[in-house]
Write an enzyme that holds these catalytic residues in place. Sequence first.
Site, PDB file in Angstrom:
ATOM      1  N   TYR A 143       0.824  -1.205   0.000  1.00  0.00           N
ATOM      2  CA  TYR A 143       0.000   0.000   0.000  1.00  0.00           C
ATOM      3  C   TYR A 143       0.861   1.259   0.000  1.00  0.00           C
ATOM      4  CZ  TYR A 143      -3.669   3.305   1.353  1.00  0.00           C
ATOM      5  OH  TYR A 143      -4.541   4.358   1.386  1.00  0.00           O
ATOM      6  N   HIS A 167      -4.135  15.926  -1.957  1.00  0.00           N
ATOM      7  CA  HIS A 167      -4.511  16.097  -0.557  1.00  0.00           C
ATOM      8  C   HIS A 167      -4.332  17.519  -0.043  1.00  0.00           C
ATOM      9  CE1 HIS A 167      -3.964  11.691  -0.839  1.00  0.00           C
ATOM     10  NE2 HIS A 167      -4.959  11.671   0.046  1.00  0.00           N
ATOM     11  N   ASN A 221       0.726  11.298   6.014  1.00  0.00           N
ATOM     12  CA  ASN A 221      -0.016  10.375   6.862  1.00  0.00           C
ATOM     13  C   ASN A 221       0.330  10.640   8.326  1.00  0.00           C
ATOM     14  OD1 ASN A 221      -0.694   6.802   6.671  1.00  0.00           O
ATOM     15  ND2 ASN A 221      -2.049   8.532   6.373  1.00  0.00           N
ATOM     16  N   TYR A 230     -17.424  27.769  48.129  1.00  0.00           N
ATOM     17  CA  TYR A 230     -16.800  26.659  47.402  1.00  0.00           C
ATOM     18  C   TYR A 230     -15.561  27.075  46.602  1.00  0.00           C
ATOM     19  CZ  TYR A 230     -20.920  23.734  48.322  1.00  0.00           C
ATOM     20  OH  TYR A 230     -21.917  23.001  48.908  1.00  0.00           O
ATOM     21  N   ARG A 265     -12.955  27.111  49.469  1.00  0.00           N
ATOM     22  CA  ARG A 265     -12.835  25.890  50.275  1.00  0.00           C
ATOM     23  C   ARG A 265     -12.660  24.641  49.413  1.00  0.00           C
ATOM     24  NH1 ARG A 265     -17.697  23.269  52.797  1.00  0.00           N
ATOM     25  NH2 ARG A 265     -18.703  25.231  52.253  1.00  0.00           N
ATOM     26  N   PHE A 267      -2.420   6.014  12.057  1.00  0.00           N
ATOM     27  CA  PHE A 267      -2.705   7.398  11.671  1.00  0.00           C
ATOM     28  C   PHE A 267      -3.958   7.948  12.348  1.00  0.00           C
ATOM     29  CE2 PHE A 267      -4.286   4.412   8.416  1.00  0.00           C
ATOM     30  CZ  PHE A 267      -5.640   4.529   8.662  1.00  0.00           C
ATOM     31  N   GLU A 282     -13.033   5.781   4.748  1.00  0.00           N
ATOM     32  CA  GLU A 282     -12.742   6.252   6.108  1.00  0.00           C
ATOM     33  C   GLU A 282     -14.091   6.400   6.822  1.00  0.00           C
ATOM     34  OE1 GLU A 282     -10.473   9.830   5.701  1.00  0.00           O
ATOM     35  OE2 GLU A 282      -8.862   8.848   4.594  1.00  0.00           O
TER      36      GLU A 282
END
Length: 543
Positions: A60, A90, A205, A305, A308, A356, A443
Amino acid sequence: MAVTIDGRTLKGKQVVRVARPGASGRYEKASLAPAARAAIAATRAHIDANFMNDEAPFMYSFNTGVGLFKDQRVLMSELTEYQRKSVYAHATGIGEPFAEDVTRATMLLRANAFASNYSGPQVELVERLLACLNAGVHPVIPQKGSVGASGDLAPLAHMAAAVCGFGEAEAVYKGKRMPAREALAKAGLAPDFPLGAKDASALINGSTVSLALGVLATEDARRLIKAADIGLALSLEAMRGELAAFDPRVHAARPHPGQALVARNVLKLTQGSKRCSASARETIYPDEIGRTPGKPPAPRVQDVYSLRCAPQVHGPAREALDYVSRIIATETNSATDNPLIFPDGGGYEVISGGHFHGQYVAQAMDLLAISMTDLGSICERRLARLIDPTLSYGLPRNLLAGKRGLNTGFATVQCSLSALVMENRTLSSPGSVDSIPGKSNAEDHVSNSTWCGRKARAVVENVEMIIAGEILMACQALSLIAETAKSHPLGKGTQAALDAVRQTIPPALDGDRWYAAEMNQATALVRSGAIVEAVEAAVGALE
């Protein structure tokens, strides 16, 4: 001293030293460890000798397309063009570019991932990344467009295009934005860098932009966490709070380490204090309502609060930060692209996996955002009390100095900081539970890690300003009642904090002040660690 990367031992503090200029204005240089260089070169030599032919089995992104084209062979004659087209395909980021420190951290962390020797790039590619980093060539990387699986593809493609000198890419060099090829040439680097097999995939990647955001946000949060305890102690002293809630016996009964640590810090900061005492509360403060000389105050018994319960809020934030730090430290020294290359007898095996995917970083950043948001929220509630005499036990209204009416005081400072609290509440809504399938369902689950990192970074920056605001306002309160309360000295640590602030920001007791400048100065004291250093010089290290 240069930071040497080997893929296994890089620390967050080292990333910060490379990503941000030091006191001299210079960046730390980065270099590849010789052993890591030799290992990368040996792996690549085997790949080139054995895998780079048209009869090799499918591997791949080495000799196949990506995504749904994983079963399509890329011929060796097409290899160079395939690398170029992968980056172009990309580089779809949008929006304003990342800040310089994020870009630099991304480049370093990507190179460090390669140094682990599981990715198989050319060793020259790793050295090219470091050369650009050390020369100050900073790719213009749009902030938006990544879903955090298969890594931060879009932003990393913009980084890759700039590092390799693509004509459309841009970079910042010596503060000026320009074509990347021009920046590379000005820096003395060859504009063209030829990509070999898998180089493009290795560059783009992995959720490395998400990680860069995570490292910087985590280191910033860790730096400011002690300052939050200092702000708490200053507010306690300003409002003559009750220290019994910080007694070690109380925290032994519910033994969470974070809350006990915070309680110890407060007691160290207030060591020797007479201000947090019953006798100090007998002094009538300027705007105390319903008290006349000789009339004793009502018993305090216990505080609200935000005073404390501070250990029970600061403490969980610290423990959450410890968890986040562990996740980020592991991710920093991990191989996060696909596929990975492993020694196998006398050769190597290529295995596809899913490192990834940015879910670890995404969830860690959501937790960081949530815990820091709550820390900022309780700090803001304390500083809000400081401006209201009915809640502060008589401190001057709005911490006002000078003529009333003519001057307004710190009321609008509190208003601005409350705006940051509200912003943080929205930003801390989890992003890691969101997923939209992409690329024809190749994906089908994504992490959203880049958005989670961006949100967390914004939250931490806001909390830094909120903590600085509490410190500034508590110091104003202590300055205003210094003469009135002089018979009840402050604790050693809180006095050191007050002195440190006053050296940088003298009190404007006539009421004439530029609040934005003072807030920036107080934030710088927190960001630089100067106020923590001043306190620790007086009382020893805080935890």
